[in-house]
Each structure stands twice: as C-alpha cells, then as structure tokens.
Design an enzyme around this catalytic site. Structure first.
Site, PDB file in Angstrom:
ATOM      1  N   TYR A  11      33.945 -42.688  27.178  1.00 19.82           N
ATOM      2  CA  TYR A  11      33.371 -42.286  26.052  1.00 19.82           C
ATOM      3  C   TYR A  11      32.855 -40.539  26.095  1.00 19.82           C
ATOM      4  O   TYR A  11      33.246 -39.307  25.501  1.00 19.82           O
ATOM      5  CB  TYR A  11      33.380 -43.324  24.992  1.00 19.82           C
ATOM      6  N   ASP A  58      33.193 -47.160  42.798  1.00 22.59           N
ATOM      7  CA  ASP A  58      32.543 -47.676  41.895  1.00 22.59           C
ATOM      8  C   ASP A  58      30.844 -47.332  42.265  1.00 22.59           C
ATOM      9  O   ASP A  58      30.516 -47.009  43.198  1.00 22.59           O
ATOM     10  CB  ASP A  58      32.411 -49.679  42.543  1.00 22.59           C
ATOM     11  N   LYS A  82      28.663 -51.612  28.771  1.00 22.89           N
ATOM     12  CA  LYS A  82      27.177 -51.570  27.064  1.00 22.89           C
ATOM     13  C   LYS A  82      27.433 -52.009  25.899  1.00 22.89           C
ATOM     14  O   LYS A  82      27.219 -52.015  24.793  1.00 22.89           O
ATOM     15  CB  LYS A  82      27.942 -50.177  26.624  1.00 22.89           C
ATOM     16  N   SER A 122      19.378 -45.617  25.153  1.00 23.44           N
ATOM     17  CA  SER A 122      19.998 -45.982  24.810  1.00 23.44           C
ATOM     18  C   SER A 122      19.036 -46.712  22.784  1.00 23.44           C
ATOM     19  O   SER A 122      17.609 -47.140  23.899  1.00 23.44           O
ATOM     20  CB  SER A 122      20.731 -47.193  24.407  1.00 23.44           C
ATOM     21  N   TYR A 146      21.376 -56.894  28.043  1.00 26.87           N
ATOM     22  CA  TYR A 146      21.969 -55.255  27.945  1.00 26.87           C
ATOM     23  C   TYR A 146      21.116 -54.093  27.909  1.00 26.87           C
ATOM     24  O   TYR A 146      20.818 -53.225  28.590  1.00 26.87           O
ATOM     25  CB  TYR A 146      22.997 -54.478  27.433  1.00 26.87           C
ATOM     26  N   LYS A 150      18.494 -51.440  30.845  1.00 26.46           N
ATOM     27  CA  LYS A 150      18.251 -50.057  30.284  1.00 26.46           C
ATOM     28  C   LYS A 150      16.860 -49.838  30.581  1.00 26.46           C
ATOM     29  O   LYS A 150      16.414 -48.429  30.974  1.00 26.46           O
ATOM     30  CB  LYS A 150      18.960 -49.675  28.634  1.00 26.46           C
ATOM     31  N   ASN A 176      23.630 -43.833  17.674  1.00 27.31           N
ATOM     32  CA  ASN A 176      24.843 -44.430  17.790  1.00 27.31           C
ATOM     33  C   ASN A 176      25.895 -43.253  17.642  1.00 27.31           C
ATOM     34  O   ASN A 176      26.264 -42.405  17.099  1.00 27.31           O
ATOM     35  CB  ASN A 176      25.321 -44.970  16.053  1.00 27.31           C
ATOM     36  N   ASN A 196      31.173 -52.140  18.148  1.00 30.96           N
ATOM     37  CA  ASN A 196      30.822 -50.694  17.101  1.00 30.96           C
ATOM     38  C   ASN A 196      32.320 -50.876  15.905  1.00 30.96           C
ATOM     39  O   ASN A 196      33.274 -50.683  15.500  1.00 30.96           O
ATOM     40  CB  ASN A 196      30.677 -49.677  17.634  1.00 30.96           C
TER      41      ASN A 196
END
Ligand code: NAD
Ligand code: WQD
Length: 333
Positions: A11, A58, A82, A122, A146, A150, A176, A196
């Site tokens: 994305y 990968d 994520k 994040s 998660y 990070k 966001n 989300n």
C-alpha cells in the site's frame, strides 16, 4: 539516484514508488508479494509512464537480497507484516519476518556499502499516550508483538548508528495512513476482513459488508469514539522523498509523519458518507482490546527537519479512498 524499495508492491510502497519515479529516481522493488501483487507495480508504471525493476524475493533471503541491491544508493524499507491482532496469534512469524528480515537487510546493505536507509516505523511505539500531541520524545513502549518488532528494529538502528556513525538513518513513525492515489489505480487492498477503519468503511459503502462495528463510544473523547491522526497516503509517500533529501548527512533520526489533527470514528464515517454519497450503516460495539482513546502527532519536527507537512484534508482522503474502492470493488487482482 537508485533506490532499493523493500515491500514496494504494498500500500504505502506503491504510492512511494510513484513519487520516486515522478521525481526522477530509479527504483528497484524487492517484494515477496505475500500481501500484494505484481499488478500493483504494473499500475505504478501505468501512472508514471516509467518503468521500475521488480524482484520477487523475501527479505530473509540474504543472498538474493545482497545481489539484488548492487548498485543502489539507498534503501526504503517497507517490507513486513503489519496486523496487530495477527501478531498476537503468530508472534514468531512477526519477529521472524520483521526483525530477522531487517537484520538480513542491514547485513546485505553493509556488504554492499550502502548506508542510507528510511525505515517504516509506527505511532504504535508510543503505546497509550501520556500526553498529546505525541512528540518524538514521548517514552517508547508498546503492547503487542507487532509493536515490539517496530520498537526492536528502531533500537537495532540506533545501536548500528552508535557503532558506525557514518550511517544515514531516518525512522519515520507513521500515524494512520489512508486514502489512495487520485488515479484510483492503486490504494489499500487488504486481504479478508479489513482490520483498519477506512478500508472497512469503504467496503460497507461499496456493498461488500453490511455495517461497520464502531468499537466503543465511551472513550474520553468529544463524541466518545476513538480519535486518530489520519494521513493521506500520498502526503506520507512524499514524506519519504523529503527524508531521503535530509539524509545528505550522517544521522539516526526518528520523525513523526502525521497531520497533527485527530478525527473520531464518527467524524470519519460522516466524511466518508459525504464523499461517497452512500449511507454507512454502523452499530456501536464493545471496545476492541488494546485500543486507546486518542492518538495524534506533533508534526513540528517533520516541518523543521524534513521541510514536509501534510496537505490533504479528511475530505480528500475519503474521496480518494472511495474513488479507488469504487473502481476496484474486489481490490487489485
Ligand atoms: P503492505 O502489507 O501493503 O506492504 C508491505 C509489503 O511488504 C507487501 O507488499 C508484502 O508483500 C511485503 N512483504 C512482507 N513481508 C515480506 C518479506 N519477508 N520479504 C519481502 N517482502 C515482504 O503494508 P503497508 O501498509 O504498505 O505498510 C508498509 C510498512 O509501513 C510496514 O512495515 C508497516 O508495518 C508500516 N506501517 C504501516 C502502517 C499502516 O497503517 N498501513 C502504519 C504504520 C507503519
Ligand atoms: C482506528 C479507529 C478503532 C475498525 C492500527 C495499528 C497501528 C497502525 C495503524 C501499523 C480506532 C476504530 C476500527 C473498525 C472501528 N498500523 N475502528 N471499527 O488501531 O489506530 O492503528 O493501524 O503500524 O499500529 O494499531 O487503526 O484503523 O484499526 O482504527 O471502530 O472496524 O477506528 O477502534 O478508534 P489503529 P484502525
């Protein structure tokens, strides 16, 4: 300048590739397509009328990684898993993919003497905020695997810089990300039921889901629903170019990418209904475990250090998300 983009088919990656190509960068995308498709990269080429190099691989394949990045000048590192809920179910997969994957990437960079990296962190690293807006000095902590991946990667990058201060490292803490490219060709394309808010609302608007569950209306916020700092993905993508420009000098800096303004769930529902001209049915449900009441950025450092500021409004975020969703009702195939 040639940039190696891990997770570039995803994305945020696709939107960043568009901005990179439009700005004259050469782009090599390295992705295992575990959460994306090669079609998304073809669409990046269609939008920009430029070509990029695509490598299926990968990030834990250090040998392929090392040879693939030869000749690149810098790395933007998006690749990773994520989903917060999934990370609780499958912690080993998350640590392996995100942390082990990043170690492989950093070693491959060392072998190629590439020392410039922009990393996708994040706002989740701030945990439940002690104060708002969140500055980069807010204590770091988190509540799920998660988030820990990070946080651990951030620490690895800070330790790496301490050991070798010639590295040029930018840690971007996204709030966001929502919305889509205005062409409607690329956008957020979650597999299965969206976790989300915005993609869930978009699927209600397009008729794929009956109603939205609003997770809690008893938070200490103006209308009782959760408040977040939604940022248009194109603004976010442009932030990466400003980050690369700022990395002319060695450093290891963490910067928030947000708008500085929070909106509640019900405000987003209303804005989306207006943008799509579709009713968004919703029901109030219990709070989702692990959610916080409110979270929004202090974006001052991004302005000062990156000369970057989010420009697009919530209305634009909803219009662009709707444009993508209505043109791709079943996502990017
Ligand atoms: P995404 O899932 O759309 O993109 C990630 C890409 O990485 C996908 O194309 C996937 O196929 C690829 N990938 C995953 N594991 C890989 C591996 N081991 N090797 C190679 N490729 C791999 O997610 P996104 O929303 O574009 O997020 C990009 C980055 O930004 C992630 O690191 C994410 O944690 C971070 N981030 C996202 C958000 C958000 O809300 N979208 C917020 C904060 C931070
Ligand atoms: C936003 C608001 C929900 C879905 C997550 C990750 C974070 C980052 C961004 C990667 C909250 C409410 C949601 C729904 C709802 N990702 N909501 N019904 O939780 O702020 O952040 O994505 O780094 O790490 O935790 O985003 O979009 O899930 O939720 O009422 O079906 O919408 O309670 O108030 P969140 P979100």
């Amino acid at each position: 300048m040639k940039i190696f983009v891990t997770g570039g088919a995803g994305y945020i990656g696709t939107h960043t590739c568009v901005e990179l190509l439009n700005d004259g960068y050469e782009v090599v995308v390295y992705d295992n397509f575990s959460n994306s498709s090669i079609e998304a990269l073809r669409r990046v080429e269609q939008i920009t009328q430029k070509s990029l190099q695509m490598i299926e691989g990968d990030i834990r394949d250090e040998v392929l990684l090392t040879s693939s990045m030869q000749g690149c000048d810098g790395v933007i590192h998006f690749a990773g898993l994520k989903a917060v809920g999934e990370s609780v179910e499958k912690p080993l997969e998350y640590y392996d993919n995100n942390v082990h994957g990043t170690l492989c990437l950093l070693r491959a960079m060392q072998k190629n003497s590439i020392k410039t990296i922009v990393f996708s962190s994040s706002a989740t690293v701030y945990g439940d905020p002690e104060f708002l807006p969140l500055t980069e000095k807010h204590p770091l902590r988190t509540t799920n695997p998660y988030g820990y991946t990070k946080l651990v990667i951030e620490e690895i990058l800070r330790d790496l810089f301490k050991s070798d201060p010639t590295w040029k490292i930018m840690i971007l803490r996204y709030f966001n990300p929502v919305g889509a490219h205005q062409s409607g060709l690329i956008g957020e394309d979650p597999q299965g039921i969206p976790n989300n808010l915005m993609p869930f609302i978009a699927q209600v608007a397009v008729g794929r889901r009956e109603f939205l569950n609003v997770f809690g209306d008893d938070y200490q916020t103006p209308d009782g629903t959760g408040v977040r700092d939604y940022i248009h993905v194109v603004d976010l993508a442009q932030g990466h170019l400003r980050a690369l420009e700022a990395l002319k000098t060695p450093q290891c800096t963490a910067i928030n990418l947000g708008t500085g303004r929070g909106y509640s769930v019900l405000e987003v529902v209303k804005a989306f209904a207006e943008a799509s001209k579709k009713p968004i049915n919703y029901t109030i449900s219990p709070r989702r475990e692990g959610d916080i009441a409110a979270c929004y950025a202090d974006p001052k450092n991004a302005k000062e250090l990156l000369n970057w500021q989010a420009k697009r409004t919530l209305k634009q975020m909803c219009e662009d998300a709707w444009n993508f969703q209505s043109k791709n009702p079943e996502g990017i195939k």
